[in-house]
Structures are given as C-alpha cells and as structure tokens.
Motif scaffolding. Structure first.
Motif: not given
Lengths: 346, 514
Positions: A82-86
């Motif tokens: 999720g962090v990568l995506f954000d």
C-alpha cells in the motif's frame, strides 16, 4: 465507525495488473496479464504462489526470485504494498500496472529476498516499533515460537480477529483491544479516553513509531498525472521518526504537529514556535490554530487516503498503522517549496 | 477553552473525514475490483454449458481416438522403419557375404586349376609308372623264364650230383672192400712179423711202415733247396710212405713236395693263420695242420679239400699229432695250456687236458693211448688219453721243451729243450738213454723241431745259425754239420723210406739232404 475504519485498513487491497516482462516470455502468444488483489498491508513477494502458476508455462528454464517493477523502478519488497502504491502512483491508478519478473534479480538495488526474509522483515519491524513505543522489545522476544508463527499467518491472511486475540495475549497493552471495545464513538471523548484509561496509561506508548517517505516532484502538486516517474530509489527519502507523546494531560497532537516537527520546511510559513511544539502545550494549541494559515505544501497519504491534518495523531497511530505498528506516511512534495503568501491558499 | 473545543471539533471532523476517505478508498479499490475479479475468475473456471460440453467431450473423444490412431501409426511407422533398417543391414551383410564368397570362389578356382595341374602331373607320373611297370613285368616274365630254366638246370645238376654221389658211394664201397682186403692181408703180415720178431727175440710194436724199415744213412750233401713259404716255414713232415714232403709256413699254406725232383706237388689252402705244426695220418690220406688262428684244419690230400675245421682252442695251436693206430684220433696242444683230443670222424673234441704249464710239443705213442707232451717248465709229461689224467712226469730239461718226437719203433722219445740239449728217453721207464749237445748249437725258437732217424741211430736238429746238426747215437757225438740255410733252422724231418733229411728255415726255404 472507527472499527470499520480499522477493518477497512486491514482489508485494504490494491488491484494489480501484472505483465510478465517481455524478456522472460518464451511462449507464443505471450501469457495474458494477470489480475490480482494485493493486500495493502502485505508484501509483494507473498503473492508469488498465486502469480507463478499463471506465468509458469511461459517462463524460460532456470529459477530465480520473483520481483516487480513499476515504470522501470524495481519495487522494494520490504515496504508494504500500500505504501509503494501511495508513494509511487502520484495519481492513483487502478488497477496498478506492474511488470513481474522471475529472472535476473537486481541484487544491486534490492536486498535479497530469501525463504523467510519477508517474515523476518516483519518481525524486525515489529520489534523496532515496540522499541520505539516502550523502549524495549521484551514482549516480542517473550513470544512463543508458535505464537509468532501464528501472528505471521494472521498478517498474511488479513485475519484481524486472530491478530487482535494474539496481540492481547502477548501484552494487554499490545494492540488496541481495550480501546477497540470502547471505540472512538465520539470524537470529543478521544483525549479523555486516552488519558483516563488506566490500562492504556499503564502501557501507554512513550512514542509513536512513524515512518515517513518523502518523494520530491518538480511539478505542480495539483496536476500529477504526467509526473515524472521515480527512476531511482535515491529520489525517495524515507526516515523513521518517532514522535514523542506528551505526558501532560489535555494535550492532543495532530498529524499537523507531527509533520511540523519532522518536515517543518514543507510549511509555507514556517512557524517560529517549532521548538515549542513538544514543550509547551498552549503554544502547540496556538500553533495548531495558527496552522490554518500555514499551508502544508505537499500531499500526505496514509493507507490510501489523504487525511486532514487535523487528525489526532493518537487516532492515526491506533487505526491507521500497519500490523507492525508503524504509521507509514507517504509525502509527495515539490522539490522547492513554493513560497506562496500565507493567504494565497485561502 | 473555546479554542480547545474548536480544536477537538476539528479533530473529530478530521476523523470522520478520514473514515469516509477510507470507505471511499475501499469502494474504489478492493470494493470495486474484488467482485470484478471474483466474477472474472468464476467465469474462467465455470464449466461450459451442456451442448458445448457434449460437443467438446465428443471432440475430445475424437481427439483422443485420433491421438491413439496417431500413436498406433507412429508405432507402426517406427516398426516399419526398424524393419527397413534391419532389411538394409541384412542387405549390406548379404553384399558383404557375396563379396566374400566371390573372393573365396576366386581362391577356389585358383586351387582347382592348381589341382588340375597336379592331377595332370600325377597322371603323367602314373603313365610313366605304368610303363615302368610294364617294363618290369616284362623283366619279371623274363626272370620267371630264367628261373624256370635255372630250376630245370638245377634239377639236372641235382640229378647229376646224385649220380656222382652214387658213383662215389660205389667207389667208397670199392675202397672199403679194398681196405678190408688190405686189412686181411695186414693182419696176416702182422702175424708173420710177430712170428719173425719172436724169432729175432725182440718184440716190436711197429706199424705197417715198419716193414719199410731202411737203414738210415748220414746225409752229407744237399740234394734240393727250395723256396717254399714266404715269411718262413715253421714245420715240415715226410709222408709215412716216404715219397713226398709236406710243409707249412707263415703264408698260411700247406704244400706237398716231390722230394725226388724238388718241385711242389700240391698246395692245400683254407687255413686262415700261420701254420705252426703239421701231422699226417698214418695212411697218408689226411693232413692235419695247427694254425695260429686257434683252429686245426683237416685236409684230404687227394682232393685238397678241407674235411674239418676243429675249433675249441682259445689260443694259437702250436703242436699237433696224429694217432698212428687210428685215423680218428688226433691230439693238439695250444698256448691256452690245454691239450685236446679230437675225434676226426665227427670233428668234435673228445677230451681236454688242462695243465699248468704251456705245452710246446705233443706226440702220441704207437698204440695211441698215451700222449707225451713237452712243457715250458722243461718237464715231459705223459697223459692217459681216455681218462685225461697225468700218467707220468719227468723233469727233462732245464728250460722249456721245444720238441717231442717218437721214434719209429715207438720205444724211444726224443726231446729238445731251450737248454740246447737233446735227450732220448725210454718211453716205458722214462729214463734218459742219451743226450746230445754241441758247441755253438742253439735252439732257434720254442717250437724248433728235432727228429730221430728211422733206425733211431741219428738225431738231427737245426740251429739258430742256419746249420743242421746230425748226431750219431752210437758215437754219441756230432757227426756232421750241414750248412746251407741262410737263417735259423726251425724244423727238420727224416724220411722213413730213403735216407733223406729235410730241413726248413726261417726264410721259408726248405733243404733236402742226402
């Protein structure tokens, strides 16, 4: 509502649209792209069991570790998906187009991902978070092996109930079981609850583990569609920044306070009271109230949302943290903070 | 406080906003895509509907059938291919074998031609051998014819021989008759002689020859000198009849001589060694010779053929004597220290006398029962012929006896020794009656023969210097010395009939004195 928020956080998943890298296609026609939901709090290598069968027939002989890239940037597997995506998708792209690789692992860029490396990465992060929170890692070290394994399985499956049960067994203060029961039904009672709950106080974390990922873009933050993709991890700064929780009663830190403390330069008119933030509650209050005029020049994302900076840090730490207890903040900011006049944003 | 309340309110608002944002996000992400993906996967994994399913199954069946067929066909193909491979291999093998066989054929042909050549050769050889065989057959036939002829001849010869034999038998019968007749007459004569002897007061045991008794005279002149035997003449004897002389020498011959004319009459051949001594049968028909080849040879004088060869001695035979009573008996002495008595009819030895000293000379007494022998130890021994035992012995000479000769009457015996003395013994008493010696006389060899004259009045002996000495018995001294021989005189003999003395020397010459 907050229970739901937490469930949303746990259930959060990003639709992935996976292509096999063209250099690894050995079948004709090339295998169709693969669609999968990747849990936000999970890690990319954990998807390999689901992905590999789809591409197996097309793979060249030999074997190597799976890895992914987004627009040419190898994705670090130790950062939650999720962090990568954000962070990397400045303008959310659903489904997220990733290229999957099964060969030629870029060992120079990514650390090696072996059998249980993901698990150990998680455990270590957990330990780190505990150290930040309580000053020691005793409670984790005292976990039985089977509990540890079960905990990890709960994380992988996204089993929130199991996780909470285990967390409660490890340490009453661990997790948020006590508070979950009471919830944050009424925002006005937040501070009160946090202060008056003896249990909470007894195990109250001294600091909040926070990890901030800072991505600089040389563009207007209002139009991020054509933003230059991140070409190297050197362009991203990420730091672990524990935020001290004030012991004094009646003081509640907001997300803005935390950001002010970590990246003060991103506020358009840097307040002079930055040093007083932690020491003096009234000034914090004042600063917070004054901060209305202090525009934050960046986009903050936590768990896929761009929260209001007035969000109490306490709530953030409880509801928006990952299973390893870290609050991951993705911040996208312009390279040079534009010196807009204080009133311009209004 | 108001400010704090405002703040709290703002914070609550923010929480609410955050919750909304989370829901929004949820709706956009997993909420929107999750069901879509689930639907997609269920669509992918959903089983196809009935009709299509049936069709598909049929097609799958067909496919599997065709796969099976294909596999069968490919199997068959494989089989065929392997079969073809095998055939090809076989073919190659066959070709190889053909090549091999051709090579073998070539070799065989070569061999056949070779064999044919050999056959031709063999045939030629066969032809040649057939021709040869023909020739041989012809020869055989010829030889057969010859054989037949020879057989016929042989038969004829046998017939002739038988005829001859018959003639011989007739002649023998005649001779026997004559002999009978003569014996009759002889007996009558003996009686007459006996009567006459008794009239004389002396009993004489003499033979028929005694009637030919003639007074011996002293020989003085040489009548004949003959060259007789090469290598030396070792012995000589007169016939009892007195007419001719026989001699034997180292040339292995025995010759008879006409003493009247001094010419040889006949030569008796067959002896293989030097003739050392001779003896004549009393009827002058046989001659017995002692030879150095360990044998004795008996000749018929008439035919000159050998009647017997007497074998048995192990050394050279040095002396022999014929019985004066019988034609069957003879005695011989050899260097092997034996004296043998022979039956001349059969040619076998009758008795053997072994003595410890070599016997140089033997003589049989008139009746033929006693053998007198002179030995190297100088003794004169008398032996009984029948028993072979020593009858008597006398030490006659200081050295070996070279000669023993009996007088015509048989009463006296003359011995000569290497002590150069001649002694006359009385046969009956063995007393020395007289002895003769002369200055410068030396006996030549161990077998030098001396002799008594027929009337027993003279003794003659040859010396090593070639002279022949004659002693008179009455005067008991040397009466004459006859010199002609160039070398040692080995033997001498008196003729019974005429007053003749014969002597033989080492050169082979014979002198006849008168």
């Amino acid at each position: 509502m907050t229970v739901q928020a937490r469930r949303h956080v746990w259930m959060g998943a990003i639709p992935l649209h996976l292509h096999l890298h063209s250099s690894e296609v050995t079948s004709l026609p090339a295998p169709p792209p693969f669609l999968i939901l990747a849990p936000r709090n999970g890690y990319l290598p954990l998807l390999v069991d689901a992905i590999r069968p789809h591409f197996n027939s097309a793979l060249p002989p030999g074997s190597d570790t799976i890895w992914f890239d987004y627009q040419g940037l190898p994705l670090k597997w130790n950062i939650p998906t999720g962090v990568l995506f954000d962070l990397l998708c400045a303008e959310p792209e659903r489904p997220w187009n990733l290229t999957v690789h099964f060969r030629s692992y870029p060992a120079g860029v990514l650390s090696l991902c072996e059998d249980e490396a993901v698990k150990w990465n998680f455990i270590n992060a957990l330990k780190e978070a505990f150290y930040v929170m309580y000053g020691n890692t005793k409670s984790i070290m005292n976990m039985s092996q089977s509990d540890q394994v079960e905990l990890w399985h709960c994380v992988m499956k996204g089993d929130l109930e199991g996780y909470d049960r285990l967390a409660a067994r490890v340490k009453p203060a661990f997790g948020f079981g006590a508070n979950v029961g009471r919830g944050f039904g009424h925002p006005p009672s937040v501070a009160e609850t946090a202060i008056t709950n003896p249990v909470t106080r007894a195990g109250k974390p001294g600091r909040i583990p926070m990890r901030m990922y800072l991505r600089m873009v040389d563009q207007d933050l209002n139009d991020l569609f054509d933003v230059r993709p991140v070409s190297s991890w050197d362009d991203v700064v990420y730091v672990t920044c524990p935020i001290d929780v004030p012991k004094r009663q009646g003081t509640t830190l907001t997300l803005r306070d935390a950001l002010m403390k970590v990246v003060p330069h991103l506020f358009s008119s840097s307040p002079t009271i930055s040093n007083e933030v932690t020491s003096e509650a009234p000034s914090v209050m004042r600063a917070s109230s004054n901060a209305v005029h202090n525009e934050f020049n960046g986009i903050v994302r936590v768990q896929g949302i761009e929260p209001s900076l007035d969000l109490p840090l306490d709530w953030v730490a409880r509801n928006l943290c990952g299973p390893e207890h870290f609050v991951h903040l993705s911040v996208i900011c312009t390279l040079v903070a534009p010196s807009l006049p204080p009133g311009a944003a209004d | 406080m108001e400010e704090a309340a405002v703040m709290e309110e703002r914070m609550g608002l923010a929480v609410v906003q955050a919750c909304r944002a989370l829901r929004q996000r949820h709706r956009e992400e997993e909420g929107a895509h999750g069901p879509a993906l689930a639907a997609l996967f269920t669509a992918l994994s959903r089983p196809p509907d009935g009709e299509l399913h049936g069709k598909m199954e049929a097609l799958q069946l067909e496919l599997s059938q065709s796969y099976q067929k294909q596999s069968q066909l490919s199997e068959q193909l494989l089989h065929e291919v392997t079969g073809a491979q095998a055939f090809r291999e076989q073919l190659v093998e066959r070709e190889n074998s053909i090549v091999q066989l051709q090579a073998e054929l070539l070799g065989a042909r070569g061999r056949v031609t070779q064999l044919e050549e050999e056959l031709e050769k063999k045939e030629r050889a066969l032809e040649a051998s057939i021709e040869e065989m023909k020739a041989l057959r012809i020869q055989v036939e010829e030889l057969d014819a010859k054989l037949v002829k020879a057989q016929a001849e042989n038969r004829m010869l046998i017939d002739r021989w038988m005829e001859q034999k018959m003639k011989d038998a007739e002649r023998l019968n005649e001779a026997n008759a004559m002999y009978e007749d003569m014996m009759e007459r002889f007996k009558g004569k003996t009686l007459d002689d006996l009567a006459r002897a008794q009239v004389d007061g002396i009993v004489r045991h003499s033979e028929a020859g005694a009637e030919d008794y003639v007074e011996s005279g002293m020989p003085t002149s040489l009548r004949h000198a003959m060259r007789a035997h090469d290598g030396g003449c070792s012995t000589l004897k007169f016939e009892h009849g007195g007419g001719s002389l026989i001699s034997g020498g180292h040339d292995r011959l025995v010759r008879t001589w006409d003493t009247e004319r001094g010419v040889p009459l006949a030569t008796l051949r067959g002896c293989l060694g030097s003739v050392l001594d001779l003896a004549m049968s009393h009827d002058d028909t046989m001659v017995l010779a002692a030879s150095a080849d360990h044998k004795l040879y008996l000749w018929e004088v008439q035919s000159g053929r050998i009647r017997h060869t007497l074998t048995g001695h192990a050394e050279k035979v040095c002396a022999v004597d014929y019985s004066k009573a019988s034609n069957r008996r003879a005695v011989s002495a050899a260097q092997d220290r034996t004296i043998k008595i022979w039956d001349l009819q059969t040619g076998y030895g009758v008795n053997t006398i072994v003595c410890h000293s070599n016997c140089n000379a033997v003589a049989l007494t008139m009746d033929g029962d006693i053998v007198c022998s002179g030995h190297m130890d100088g003794n004169l021994r008398l032996w009984d012929v029948r028993s072979g035992k020593s009858a008597s012995e006398v030490a006659a000479h200081g050295q070996g006896i070279t000669s023993v000769s009996l007088s015509k009457s048989g009463n006296a015996i003359l011995t000569s020794g290497r002590d150069n003395v001649h002694t006359i013994f009385d046969v009956r008493t063995l007393e020395a009656q007289a002895s003769f010696r002369a200055l410068g006389f030396r006996v030549a060899t161990n077998w030098s023969r001396s002799c008594l004259s027929g009337d027993e009045s003279y003794v003659s002996a040859g010396s090593i210097d070639g002279s022949v000495l004659v002693w008179s018995r009455r005067l008991n001294e040397t009466e004459n010395s006859l010199k002609h021989h160039p070398s040692a005189v080995l033997a001498c003999a008196w003729s019974n009939v005429r007053r003749r003395l014969a002597s033989a020397d080492k050169n082979g010459g014979i002198c006849i004195w008168e």
